[in-house]
Design a protein around this motif. Structure first.
Motif, PDB file in Angstrom:
ATOM      1  N   PRO B 127       0.829  -1.214   0.000  1.00  0.00           N
ATOM      2  CA  PRO B 127       0.000   0.000   0.000  1.00  0.00           C
ATOM      3  C   PRO B 127       0.864   1.265   0.000  1.00  0.00           C
ATOM      4  O   PRO B 127       1.858   1.343   0.725  1.00  0.00           O
ATOM      5  N   ALA B 128       0.502   2.201  -0.858  1.00  0.00           N
ATOM      6  CA  ALA B 128       1.268   3.448  -0.948  1.00  0.00           C
ATOM      7  C   ALA B 128       0.297   4.606  -1.102  1.00  0.00           C
ATOM      8  O   ALA B 128      -0.680   4.502  -1.849  1.00  0.00           O
ATOM      9  N   SER B 129       0.561   5.660  -0.362  1.00  0.00           N
ATOM     10  CA  SER B 129      -0.326   6.824  -0.477  1.00  0.00           C
ATOM     11  C   SER B 129       0.483   8.107  -0.347  1.00  0.00           C
ATOM     12  O   SER B 129       1.654   8.090   0.068  1.00  0.00           O
ATOM     13  N   LEU B 130      -0.161   9.204  -0.718  1.00  0.00           N
ATOM     14  CA  LEU B 130       0.516  10.501  -0.714  1.00  0.00           C
ATOM     15  C   LEU B 130      -0.536  11.589  -0.565  1.00  0.00           C
ATOM     16  O   LEU B 130      -1.566  11.539  -1.253  1.00  0.00           O
ATOM     17  N   SER B 164       5.890   2.899  -4.778  1.00  0.00           N
ATOM     18  CA  SER B 164       6.462   3.828  -3.799  1.00  0.00           C
ATOM     19  C   SER B 164       7.801   4.301  -4.336  1.00  0.00           C
ATOM     20  O   SER B 164       8.523   3.536  -4.977  1.00  0.00           O
ATOM     21  N   ALA B 165       8.112   5.560  -4.093  1.00  0.00           N
ATOM     22  CA  ALA B 165       9.414   6.085  -4.509  1.00  0.00           C
ATOM     23  C   ALA B 165       9.934   6.913  -3.348  1.00  0.00           C
ATOM     24  O   ALA B 165       9.600   8.090  -3.213  1.00  0.00           O
ATOM     25  N   GLY B 166      10.721   6.288  -2.480  1.00  0.00           N
ATOM     26  CA  GLY B 166      11.140   6.958  -1.255  1.00  0.00           C
ATOM     27  C   GLY B 166       9.896   7.265  -0.435  1.00  0.00           C
ATOM     28  O   GLY B 166       9.068   6.380  -0.200  1.00  0.00           O
ATOM     29  N   ILE B 214       6.469   9.347 -13.858  1.00  0.00           N
ATOM     30  CA  ILE B 214       5.923  10.558 -13.236  1.00  0.00           C
ATOM     31  C   ILE B 214       6.222  10.450 -11.739  1.00  0.00           C
ATOM     32  O   ILE B 214       5.685   9.566 -11.063  1.00  0.00           O
ATOM     33  N   ARG B 215       7.095  11.292 -11.264  1.00  0.00           N
ATOM     34  CA  ARG B 215       7.482  11.203  -9.850  1.00  0.00           C
ATOM     35  C   ARG B 215       6.812  12.316  -9.052  1.00  0.00           C
ATOM     36  O   ARG B 215       6.849  13.486  -9.438  1.00  0.00           O
TER      37      ARG B 215
END
Lengths: 139, 239
Positions: B127-130, B164-166, B214-215
């Motif tokens: 799971p990844a969120s922002l 996830s990216a960092g 797309i980061r």
């Protein structure tokens, strides 16, 4: 004689069920999932009416109508669309469509339209034959 | 941001909202049309039974299954449309990448199908969120998908993967034919540039990878605003 119809729609479920309902009304039905497939079919066979979806992948219904009429000017096209707009309807009719019907459709009404389409197609063919005969007779 | 640029951004937002809404309602009309035909077929079968043709239970069962499938299809569209509508009126919040990909898959299905394409999505392994404005992020991903589709897709399938990216998120688009200087091609649209600014996003096409990355950085003041003007103000930039 049984009317012969081609249903052109990219929605498989819609195509299949409408075809079954038409067959229940003693119509002869073929289906195509794209305009390209429909164009191939109308080159090989004669249909009394083509029920054409307006918005399809690759080639939309308006472009398909133009190409169908180029190949077979007697083709009677009835547009079925989930996206009825007056401007698109007018455009379709100006280009030579027989009718422009919003989805969901009334199948009995549609069957009646197909019978009209057959009459229209036969009239067109007869007129063309008469013109050809006149030319041959040098009138 | 200059006034003209701001109003152009608002117009683009309205246009995007209209495009997505029209596409979803068109899809729903198709679902209703299939349900109508199913109901009509049931009526046909009943009338034929009245005239002596036996009703086949297997046929009725298949129709019931078809109706249930169409209701599920309609429900997916309405749910996606509802989430999309709330992306405008809700305060920016932590966005779940998997949910966002699922939403994009439903919303863009018709738009991509009209180009003869399909979208395959791959959620992050974990799971990844922002925290970000969902409306802007959907617009950014959509605009990148639209541009990727216009560049040609040999296999007719566009892939959109999230990861996830960092502390941030990254989305990868694959399946298109990237021209040289592909990132610049994507950024040539003012709309995409503005969206990247608003979200603090960076686009890159690593050479030879055949993909657009797309980061999105970890939560920044920029990422959680709806308006690029506000984003720049928060970041202390002069316009």
């Amino acid at each position: 004689m049984t009317e012969k119809v081609l249903i052109v729609d990219d929605d498989e479920a819609f195509r299949r069920i409408l075809a079954e309902r038409m067959r229940n009304r003693q119509l002869e039905v073929q289906t195509a999932s794209s305009a390209a497939e429909a164009l191939e079919l109308i080159e090989k066979e004669t249909f009394d009416a083509v029920l054409l979806d307006l918005m399809m992948p690759e080639m939309d219904g308006i472009e398909a109508l133009k190409r169908m009429l180029e190949k077979r000017p007697e083709t009677q096209v009835i547009f079925l669309t989930g996206h009825p707009s007056v401007s698109r309807g007018v455009e379709a009719m100006k280009l030579g469509a027989l009718d422009f019907i919003p989805k969901p459709v009334d199948v009995n009404e549609l069957t009646e339209k197909i019978r009209q389409a057959r009459a229209g197609r036969l009239l067109f063919v007869e007129k063309k034959n008469r013109e050809k005969l006149k030319r041959l007779l040098g009138e | 941001m200059a006034g003209d640029e701001g109003s152009s951004f608002s117009r683009d937002s309205m246009r995007f909202f209209g495009t997505v809404s029209a596409s979803a309602t068109h899809d729903l009309k198709n679902v209703l049309a299939v349900i109508q035909e199913n109901a009509g077929l049931l009526e046909d079968l009943c009338r034929m039974a009245e005239r002596g043709r036996p009703l086949e239970s297997g046929r009725l069962m298949r129709l019931a299954v078809e109706l249930q499938q169409q209701v599920r299809r309609g429900d997916r569209i309405v749910s996606a449309m509802n989430r999309f509508a709330h992306s405008v009126d809700e305060e920016p919040k932590a966005l779940d990448a998997a949910g966002l990909l699922e939403l994009l898959a439903v919303l863009s299905a018709r738009f991509l199908a009209a180009k003869g394409l399909q979208l395959q999505t791959t959620p992050p392994a974990a799971p990844a969120s922002l925290p970000a404005c969902p409306f802007l992020l959907i617009r950014l991903l959509w605009s990148c998908l639209e541009r990727a589709a216009s560049l040609g897709c040999p296999a007719k399938i566009l892939e959109l993967a999230g990861e996830s990216a960092g502390e941030g998120l990254a989305f990868r688009i694959r399946g298109f034919a990237p021209p040289s200087g592909a990132a610049a091609v994507f950024l040539s649209a003012a709309e995409t540039r503005n969206l990247c600014t608003a979200l603090g996003a960076a686009l890159a096409c690593p050479s030879g990878s055949g993909e657009l990355v797309i980061r999105l950085p970890a939560a920044s003041p920029r990422a959680i605003t709806r308006d690029p003007r506000e984003a720049r103000d928060r970041a202390g930039e002069k316009t």
